[in-house]
Design a protein around this motif. Structure first.
Motif, mmCIF file in Angstrom:
data_model
loop_
_atom_site.group_PDB
_atom_site.id
_atom_site.type_symbol
_atom_site.label_atom_id
_atom_site.label_comp_id
_atom_site.label_asym_id
_atom_site.label_seq_id
_atom_site.Cartn_x
_atom_site.Cartn_y
_atom_site.Cartn_z
ATOM 1 N N TRP A 87 0.838 -1.204 0.000
ATOM 2 C CA TRP A 87 0.000 0.000 0.000
ATOM 3 C C TRP A 87 0.868 1.247 0.000
ATOM 4 O O TRP A 87 1.934 1.281 0.619
ATOM 5 C CB TRP A 87 -0.885 0.017 1.248
ATOM 6 C CG TRP A 87 -1.755 1.246 1.355
ATOM 7 C CD1 TRP A 87 -2.973 1.437 0.796
ATOM 8 C CD2 TRP A 87 -1.456 2.458 2.072
ATOM 9 N NE1 TRP A 87 -3.469 2.684 1.116
ATOM 10 C CE2 TRP A 87 -2.545 3.335 1.898
ATOM 11 C CE3 TRP A 87 -0.362 2.879 2.837
ATOM 12 C CZ2 TRP A 87 -2.586 4.606 2.463
ATOM 13 C CZ3 TRP A 87 -0.400 4.150 3.390
ATOM 14 C CH2 TRP A 87 -1.497 5.004 3.205
ATOM 15 N N GLN A 88 0.409 2.278 -0.716
ATOM 16 C CA GLN A 88 1.045 3.596 -0.667
ATOM 17 C C GLN A 88 -0.034 4.667 -0.669
ATOM 18 O O GLN A 88 -1.181 4.424 -1.069
ATOM 19 C CB GLN A 88 1.997 3.796 -1.853
ATOM 20 C CG GLN A 88 3.273 2.966 -1.758
ATOM 21 C CD GLN A 88 4.309 3.402 -2.779
ATOM 22 O OE1 GLN A 88 3.981 3.834 -3.884
ATOM 23 N NE2 GLN A 88 5.574 3.297 -2.414
ATOM 24 N N ASP A 122 -2.249 7.493 -1.903
ATOM 25 C CA ASP A 122 -2.741 7.947 -3.202
ATOM 26 C C ASP A 122 -2.750 9.469 -3.189
ATOM 27 O O ASP A 122 -3.559 10.092 -2.498
ATOM 28 C CB ASP A 122 -4.143 7.395 -3.437
ATOM 29 C CG ASP A 122 -4.753 7.864 -4.760
ATOM 30 O OD1 ASP A 122 -4.052 8.550 -5.534
ATOM 31 O OD2 ASP A 122 -5.936 7.545 -4.995
ATOM 32 N N PRO A 133 -5.035 2.415 5.635
ATOM 33 C CA PRO A 133 -5.683 1.102 5.614
ATOM 34 C C PRO A 133 -5.742 0.437 6.989
ATOM 35 O O PRO A 133 -6.218 -0.691 7.113
ATOM 36 C CB PRO A 133 -4.793 0.306 4.654
ATOM 37 C CG PRO A 133 -3.438 0.894 4.852
ATOM 38 C CD PRO A 133 -3.666 2.363 5.084
#
Length: 349
Positions: free
Chosen positions: A10-11, A13, A334
């Motif tokens: 995940w990064q 956005d 997240p």
């Protein structure tokens, strides 16, 4: 390697980033309350309150007996960021009654500010000596305040090339204030793990995270490095999430990274200027850093990215503080953040 880690793969956005607040000045530290209220350090010598609906109210310090401080709204880089003149609230923590404990980087003292702006100075000396560059404060569940002092060198930037190990951690409790650990390179933020068994410490000038076991009386055990021995930049602020990842801002190179529980380093956001970052790193290694080189290294979202805090009703909104920005970039994570001690307390609105 834990494949269930919500940060793996995940990064941030960039298109989903939203900016909170406007016309902020040196929003170095951000405190989030459960009701959505944000408290943001402000270089005009106070704190900006941002209401859940976005309304802003600047609370400026007022107190009899407090020394006059220089207005820091001047744009001169050296005066504002290197000489650090005037009242510059830096790290902050909420007390159970809603007052705010402030580590004042400019006046080199620890203060308590009410929500009406009344300020009283707790102390500006320790062991008979001037405090130094008061950086950050954190409160634990026992009501103790952990304080970091980055350096006693003037200007503070000299401590980077010198690799000065004059940073320290002090504890404020019913016994008063006392140094409980020293010999750090650029002591910055501190955080406690969920069980409050370990105190985690940012060593900005050493480019690493350290930790020390907390003994019952507040004494600290032997320092050990946590995660990579050397981070790819100057760590400044950090925060745990509920999974145990340690999110870290790298100031000037303006990256957001995380150390997983198994020690892996993940890059979550890179907003730095690659050429300026390369020059920054080269001069850091050569011990030839200058304010001009440091000034050139910054991003655009939160210039000189300095801190992060988790907020929102589910603790999954991340707010980024900075030294040179005028807003707070925010985004959804997240995973929820680890709640700070004030999160479940009934504080004034």
């Amino acid at each position: 390697m834990d494949k269930h880690n919500p940060l793996r793969g995940w990064q941030v956005d960039r298109a989903a980033i939203r900016h909170i607040g406007h016309d902020l000045q040196r929003p170095e530290c951000v405190i989030a309350q459960r009701d959505g209220t944000l408290w943001v350090a402000d270089a005009r010598g106070g704190v900006m309150r941002i209401a859940p609906d976005g309304g802003q109210h600047l609370i400026l310090a007022s107190a009899s007996g407090m020394p006059d401080v220089q207005d820091t709204r001047a744009t001169d880089f050296d005066a504002r960021y290197i000489q650090s003149q005037g009242s510059l609230p830096n790290g902050m923590a909420l007390l159970p009654n809603g007052d705010i404990v402030v580590a004042n980087w400019g006046t080199e003292c620890v203060e308590v500010m009410t929500r009406e702006g009344q300020v009283r100075r707790l102390f500006d000396r320790i062991d008979g000596q001037p405090l130094g560059k008061a950086n950050f404060v954190a409160r634990d569940r026992r009501g103790r305040i952990w304080l970091t002092v980055t350096t006693r060198m003037q200007p503070w930037t000299d401590s980077i090339n010198a690799r000065a190990r004059d940073g320290y951690i002090a504890l404020i409790d019913e016994r008063g204030v006392r140094i409980v650990a020293d010999g750090f390179e650029g002591t910055n933020e501190v955080r406690l793990d969920a069980a409050e068994q370990w105190l985690y410490v940012v060593e900005s000038n050493a480019r690493c995270i350290s930790r020390l076991r907390i003994r019952d009386d507040g004494a600290l055990g032997q320092r050990e490095v946590y995660g990579p021995a050397r981070l790819p930049g100057f760590p400044d602020g950090f925060a745990f999430d509920a999974f145990g990842n340690l999110w870290i801002t790298l100031v000037m190179s303006d990256r957001l990274v995380a150390i997983t529980p198994d020690g892996e380093l993940l890059t979550l956001l890179d907003d730095g200027n690659p050429e300026a970052t390369r020059a920054l790193d080269a001069h850091y290694e050569a011990r030839t850093l200058t304010p001009e080189i440091m000034a050139a290294a910054c991003g655009t979202l939160a210039p000189w990215m300095a801190s992060l805090t988790f907020g929102g009703p589910d603790l999954q909104t991340v707010y980024i503080g900075s030294l040179r920005g005028t807003t707070l970039p925010s985004f959804r994570a997240p995973v929820a953040g680890l709640p700070l001690v004030h999160w479940n307390e009934k504080l004034p609105a």
